[in-house]
Structures are given as C-alpha cells and as structure tokens.
Scaffold this active site. Structure first.
Site, PDB file in Angstrom:
ATOM      1  N   GLY A  15     -43.529  32.823 -36.284  1.00 23.38           N
ATOM      2  CA  GLY A  15     -44.133  31.932 -37.281  1.00 23.38           C
ATOM      3  C   GLY A  15     -43.744  30.478 -37.076  1.00 23.38           C
ATOM      4  O   GLY A  15     -43.112  30.116 -36.072  1.00 23.38           O
ATOM      5  N   ARG A  40     -46.378  40.904 -34.458  1.00 27.25           N
ATOM      6  CA  ARG A  40     -47.391  40.635 -33.426  1.00 27.25           C
ATOM      7  C   ARG A  40     -46.899  41.079 -32.044  1.00 27.25           C
ATOM      8  O   ARG A  40     -45.730  40.892 -31.718  1.00 27.25           O
ATOM      9  CB  ARG A  40     -47.728  39.142 -33.405  1.00 27.25           C
ATOM     10  CG  ARG A  40     -48.474  38.726 -34.668  1.00 27.25           C
ATOM     11  CD  ARG A  40     -48.898  37.296 -34.579  1.00 27.25           C
ATOM     12  NE  ARG A  40     -48.060  36.420 -35.359  1.00 27.25           N
ATOM     13  CZ  ARG A  40     -48.013  35.110 -35.210  1.00 27.25           C
ATOM     14  NH1 ARG A  40     -48.749  34.534 -34.283  1.00 27.25           N
ATOM     15  NH2 ARG A  40     -47.228  34.371 -35.980  1.00 27.25           N
ATOM     16  N   TYR A 147     -46.563  34.803 -54.404  1.00 31.44           N
ATOM     17  CA  TYR A 147     -45.531  34.381 -53.441  1.00 31.44           C
ATOM     18  C   TYR A 147     -44.268  33.931 -54.190  1.00 31.44           C
ATOM     19  O   TYR A 147     -43.156  34.342 -53.858  1.00 31.44           O
ATOM     20  CB  TYR A 147     -46.113  33.244 -52.603  1.00 31.44           C
ATOM     21  CG  TYR A 147     -45.157  32.561 -51.658  1.00 31.44           C
ATOM     22  CD1 TYR A 147     -44.585  33.239 -50.585  1.00 31.44           C
ATOM     23  CD2 TYR A 147     -44.850  31.205 -51.813  1.00 31.44           C
ATOM     24  CE1 TYR A 147     -43.731  32.587 -49.695  1.00 31.44           C
ATOM     25  CE2 TYR A 147     -44.007  30.549 -50.924  1.00 31.44           C
ATOM     26  CZ  TYR A 147     -43.445  31.242 -49.874  1.00 31.44           C
ATOM     27  OH  TYR A 147     -42.603  30.593 -48.992  1.00 31.44           O
ATOM     28  N   ILE A 177     -42.661  22.651 -44.967  1.00 34.03           N
ATOM     29  CA  ILE A 177     -42.089  22.302 -43.663  1.00 34.03           C
ATOM     30  C   ILE A 177     -43.189  21.715 -42.771  1.00 34.03           C
ATOM     31  O   ILE A 177     -44.270  22.291 -42.632  1.00 34.03           O
ATOM     32  CB  ILE A 177     -41.463  23.547 -42.988  1.00 34.03           C
ATOM     33  CG1 ILE A 177     -40.418  24.199 -43.910  1.00 34.03           C
ATOM     34  CG2 ILE A 177     -40.847  23.170 -41.638  1.00 34.03           C
ATOM     35  CD1 ILE A 177     -39.228  23.346 -44.282  1.00 34.03           C
TER      36      ILE A 177
HETATM   37  P1  NAD Z   1     -45.106  31.963 -41.106  1.00 32.20           P
HETATM   38  O1  NAD Z   1     -46.194  32.500 -41.970  1.00 32.20           O
HETATM   39  O2  NAD Z   1     -45.401  30.858 -40.196  1.00 32.20           O
HETATM   40  O3  NAD Z   1     -44.455  33.144 -40.246  1.00 32.20           O
HETATM   41  C1  NAD Z   1     -44.201  34.409 -40.796  1.00 32.20           C
HETATM   42  C2  NAD Z   1     -44.189  35.417 -39.664  1.00 32.20           C
HETATM   43  O4  NAD Z   1     -44.002  36.715 -40.249  1.00 32.20           O
HETATM   44  C3  NAD Z   1     -45.493  35.461 -38.884  1.00 32.20           C
HETATM   45  O5  NAD Z   1     -45.245  35.238 -37.507  1.00 32.20           O
HETATM   46  C4  NAD Z   1     -46.036  36.870 -39.126  1.00 32.20           C
HETATM   47  O6  NAD Z   1     -46.663  37.440 -37.986  1.00 32.20           O
HETATM   48  C5  NAD Z   1     -44.775  37.620 -39.488  1.00 32.20           C
HETATM   49  N1  NAD Z   1     -45.033  38.816 -40.293  1.00 32.20           N
HETATM   50  C6  NAD Z   1     -45.942  39.007 -41.279  1.00 32.20           C
HETATM   51  N2  NAD Z   1     -45.866  40.268 -41.736  1.00 32.20           N
HETATM   52  C7  NAD Z   1     -44.882  40.892 -41.046  1.00 32.20           C
HETATM   53  C8  NAD Z   1     -44.337  42.179 -41.057  1.00 32.20           C
HETATM   54  N3  NAD Z   1     -44.798  43.147 -41.884  1.00 32.20           N
HETATM   55  N4  NAD Z   1     -43.310  42.461 -40.211  1.00 32.20           N
HETATM   56  C9  NAD Z   1     -42.836  41.535 -39.364  1.00 32.20           C
HETATM   57  N5  NAD Z   1     -43.343  40.298 -39.278  1.00 32.20           N
HETATM   58  C10 NAD Z   1     -44.350  39.958 -40.113  1.00 32.20           C
HETATM   59  O7  NAD Z   1     -43.886  31.591 -42.089  1.00 32.20           O
HETATM   60  P2  NAD Z   1     -42.765  30.474 -41.890  1.00 32.20           P
HETATM   61  O8  NAD Z   1     -43.341  29.207 -42.367  1.00 32.20           O
HETATM   62  O9  NAD Z   1     -42.184  30.549 -40.553  1.00 32.20           O
HETATM   63  O10 NAD Z   1     -41.740  30.945 -43.026  1.00 32.20           O
HETATM   64  C11 NAD Z   1     -40.548  31.641 -42.745  1.00 32.20           C
HETATM   65  C12 NAD Z   1     -39.789  31.803 -44.045  1.00 32.20           C
HETATM   66  O11 NAD Z   1     -39.549  30.511 -44.627  1.00 32.20           O
HETATM   67  C13 NAD Z   1     -40.552  32.607 -45.115  1.00 32.20           C
HETATM   68  O12 NAD Z   1     -39.635  33.346 -45.880  1.00 32.20           O
HETATM   69  C14 NAD Z   1     -41.148  31.529 -45.996  1.00 32.20           C
HETATM   70  O13 NAD Z   1     -41.359  31.988 -47.306  1.00 32.20           O
HETATM   71  C15 NAD Z   1     -40.071  30.466 -45.940  1.00 32.20           C
HETATM   72  N6  NAD Z   1     -40.588  29.155 -46.270  1.00 32.20           N
HETATM   73  C16 NAD Z   1     -41.432  28.494 -45.405  1.00 32.20           C
HETATM   74  C17 NAD Z   1     -41.916  27.241 -45.763  1.00 32.20           C
HETATM   75  C18 NAD Z   1     -42.844  26.468 -44.874  1.00 32.20           C
HETATM   76  O14 NAD Z   1     -43.366  25.418 -45.292  1.00 32.20           O
HETATM   77  N7  NAD Z   1     -43.089  26.905 -43.650  1.00 32.20           N
HETATM   78  C19 NAD Z   1     -41.544  26.671 -46.975  1.00 32.20           C
HETATM   79  C20 NAD Z   1     -40.719  27.383 -47.832  1.00 32.20           C
HETATM   80  C21 NAD Z   1     -40.226  28.612 -47.451  1.00 32.20           C
HETATM   81  N1  SER Z   2     -44.892  25.877 -47.470  1.00 30.66           N
HETATM   82  C1  SER Z   2     -44.795  27.012 -48.347  1.00 30.66           C
HETATM   83  C2  SER Z   2     -46.133  27.327 -48.918  1.00 30.66           C
HETATM   84  O1  SER Z   2     -46.881  26.407 -49.111  1.00 30.66           O
HETATM   85  C3  SER Z   2     -43.814  26.759 -49.461  1.00 30.66           C
HETATM   86  O2  SER Z   2     -43.053  27.870 -49.615  1.00 30.66           O
HETATM   87  O3  SER Z   2     -46.383  28.462 -49.196  1.00 30.66           O
END
Ligand code: NAD
Ligand code: SER
Length: 325
Positions: A15, A40, A147, A177
C-alpha cells in the site's frame, strides 16, 4: 531506545505507506529481516527483488501464523486495512479486514510472544462533538464512518492486549499521508496526492472536497520517521500506547492549490464535493500531538511549503515533466 526486535513482518506492505516503509526498514534492519506481505500476488520489482515477499490475507490467521513460525518473526507492523472512502462503499469488507485482521495479529502476537506490534490508527477516530482545532489526545471518539469505527475499536483492542496480555502494542493516529511513490488506497485525503499528478499532467484538477475543507496532513518521510521512532521507543516512557496523536501540517484544497501555483502558474482547480465531503467534515482541522512529542520525541520535518516543493520536484522527475524548482 533501541532495536530490541530483529525479524519484522509487514502486512499490507504494497500500500501507500507499506511500499516505502518496507524499503526504509530493509535499509535499517537488513533486507532479509523485513518480510513484506500483502493479499496481492504480484509485488512491484523494488519490493520483490530487495527482500522476502509473501502473500498473506490477514482475515485468515493461519496464513499469518505460518509466516511467523517459518521466519522467526518477533515484530509485526500491521498495515493491511480498508480506508475511509472504500470503507463507505463496502462497510462489511471494511469491518472484516480492519477488525478481524487486527484481532488475528494481536492473538498471534500473544501466542508467539512477539516483542512488538505496531498498528496505525487514524484521525478518522474523531467525529461528532469534537473540538475541531487542536483536538486533544484524550477526547470524545464518535466517528461517523465505518473506517473510523474500526479504528476506534482497533485502538481500544490494542490497549486491551497491552494491559491484559502484556503485549507491547503501539499505534499512531495518522492524518492524511502525502507521497509520490505509491498512490493512496482509497481515502478521503487522497485529493492531496491526486492534485499533484493532475497539476503536472493537465494543469487542471477537479477536487472532490470543497475549497475551504481544512484537514491535518503529513508528508511520507515524516510518516516513516514516526513509525520507526515509535517502534524503537522505550516502553517504560510510554503513558499512551495505541492512540498517539501525530500531526505535521494542516491546509485546505485552496491553500494547497495556491502553493502549487507558485511552481505551475497556469494550474486551475475546480471543486465538486461528493460523498467524501461528509467524511472530511467529521474530522478535525488540526491535531494536538504534544503527548507524542513528550513521550517519544515526535517532531515533524515538513510543512506545507517544503512538502509541496519536494512533491513537485520528485513527481516532475518521475513523470518526466520538467518544472523549474
Ligand atoms: P493502503 O490502502 O494504501 O494499503 C493497504 C494495503 O492492504 C493494500 O496494499 C491492500 O492490498 C492490503 N490489503 C487489503 N486487504 C487485505 C487483506 N485482507 N490481507 C492483506 N492485505 C490486505 O493503506 P495505507 O495508506 O498504506 O495505510 C496503512 C495503514 O495506515 C492503515 O491502517 C491505514 O488505516 C493507516 N492510515 C493511513 C493513512 C493515509 O493517509 N495513507 C492515514 C491514516 C491512517
Ligand atoms: N487518509 C486516510 C483516509 O482518508 C485517513 O485515515 O481514509
């Protein structure tokens, strides 16, 4: 402070965060000591060629268990999740992946006596009745998105495992992010990444949030730094565990567009809010992260100006669209 764990498993490693965190941790802990995994089957070359990659579906505990045993895993960074916008389209999937995935990781953490588990939370934990400016560490948590509901429950679950089972579990409430390596996976803050691609490619972006929607954000280098710093912080110094507020900057789409116009003067933005506006409206405008600063020394490096400069510079290189910076 130190690396008192040696073999790290990352779930959801393909991700937005995981794809960069995996490479950063491999540089820090050694390529063979950081096992990347995701549901994936086809990882990009950078991940597949720099160290081990395995397919794990976090809703299936046996697939996680096998990897822990076979690789002597002693720490997990659990990133697999369904984010806010996708979660509103499919709330059951969001509940299943976010809650059952988290519970599976925590149970295996106890069973195999892992030294550390880190699970990010999100600013989506907030909702009705919050203080919008500088929302404090300990505040009312009434999210309106599925969420957000899973993120509050995840935080409470992690703290429960700390107190009930002595599992060393940690987490941070990330804001949106922003990064240029991997596209975000379907959240409400995705506009703050898409806008750079569209500005560079087409000089035009139609934003799905209104011009004055201020949200907290963080640039990826700070996100990676915060995960590593919290992973390596002394447990004894932590008064909180799974719910650290962290922040770096706050801005609206209009403010971001104005910053981008400094480098792309012809850039035009229009606004066409959709269902994601309601999610954004339920979140804070800024976050008080003084507990993270006090307990493990959190300090961001990037603000709106320096993040925008670097995003334009890096993306113009990646997309091969020369911009003078
Ligand atoms: P993302 O959606 O980019 O990546 C999530 C990954 O999880 C994907 O690659 C997907 O293929 C994988 N996935 C989905 N279902 C799955 C399963 N059943 N088993 C295994 N893998 C699976 O998310 P991210 O932005 O990298 O976020 C990572 C963490 O950070 C999450 O907990 C998210 O809530 C948290 N977070 C992210 C942000 C942001 O802006 N990116 C903000 C706040 C919190
Ligand atoms: N970037 C994330 C979202 O928009 C915040 O957790 O879902």
């Amino acid at each position: 402070m130190g690396k008192d764990f040696s073999k790290i498993l990352i779930t959801g490693a393909l991700g937005q965060i995981g794809s960069e965190l995996t490479l950063a941790l491999r540089r820090r802990y050694g390529n063979e000591n950081v096992i990347a995994s995701d549901i994936r089957v086809n990882p990009p070359a950078e991940i597949a060629e720099s160290g081990p990659y395995l397919v794990i579906d976090v809703t299936k505990p046996e697939s996680i268990r096998q990897v822990i045993i076979k690789n002597d895993i002693d720490a997990i960074i659990h990133l697999a999740a369904i984010l806010s916008a996708v979660g509103e389209k499919d709330p059951h999937l969001c509940w299943n992946v976010n809650m059952n995935g988290t519970m599976n990781v925590l149970d295996l953490g106890v069973k195999y006596n892992l030294k550390r588990v880190l699970i990010p939370s999100s600013m989506a934990v907030w909702g009705k009745g919050i203080q919008k400016e500088m929302v404090p560490q300990d505040s009312v948590l009434k999210p309106t998105s599925m969420y957000g509901i899973t993120k509050v429950a995840g935080e409470r679950l992690c703290d429960y495992y700390v107190y009930k089972y002595n599992l060393d579990c940690r987490g941070l409430r990330f804001p949106g992010i922003i990064s240029y390596e991997t596209l975000p996976g379907g959240g409400t803050t995705d506009y703050a990444v898409e806008i750079f691609y569209e500005a560079l490619r087409n000089n035009y972006y139609r934003c799905f949030l209104s011009e004055d929607t201020v949200l907290p954000m963080m640039y990826m280098p700070d996100c990676i730094k915060s995960i590593i710093n919290l992973m390596e912080a002394d447990f004894e110094k932590l008064e909180h565990h799974s719910d650290f507020n962290v922040s770096a900057m706050s801005f609206s789409p209009k403010e971001l567009a104005n910053e981008i116009k400094k480098y792309i003067p012809d850039f035009v933005i229009e606004y066409s809010p959709d269902y994601r506006q309601a999610i954004a409206d339920s979140w804070p405008r800024s976050i008080d992260d003084s507990c993270a600063r006090k307990e493990w020394g959190w300090q961001p490096d990037y603000d709106l100006q320096s993040m925008t400069y670097d995003m334009i510079k890096q993306l113009s290189k990646k997309l091969n669209i020369p911009i003078l910076v």
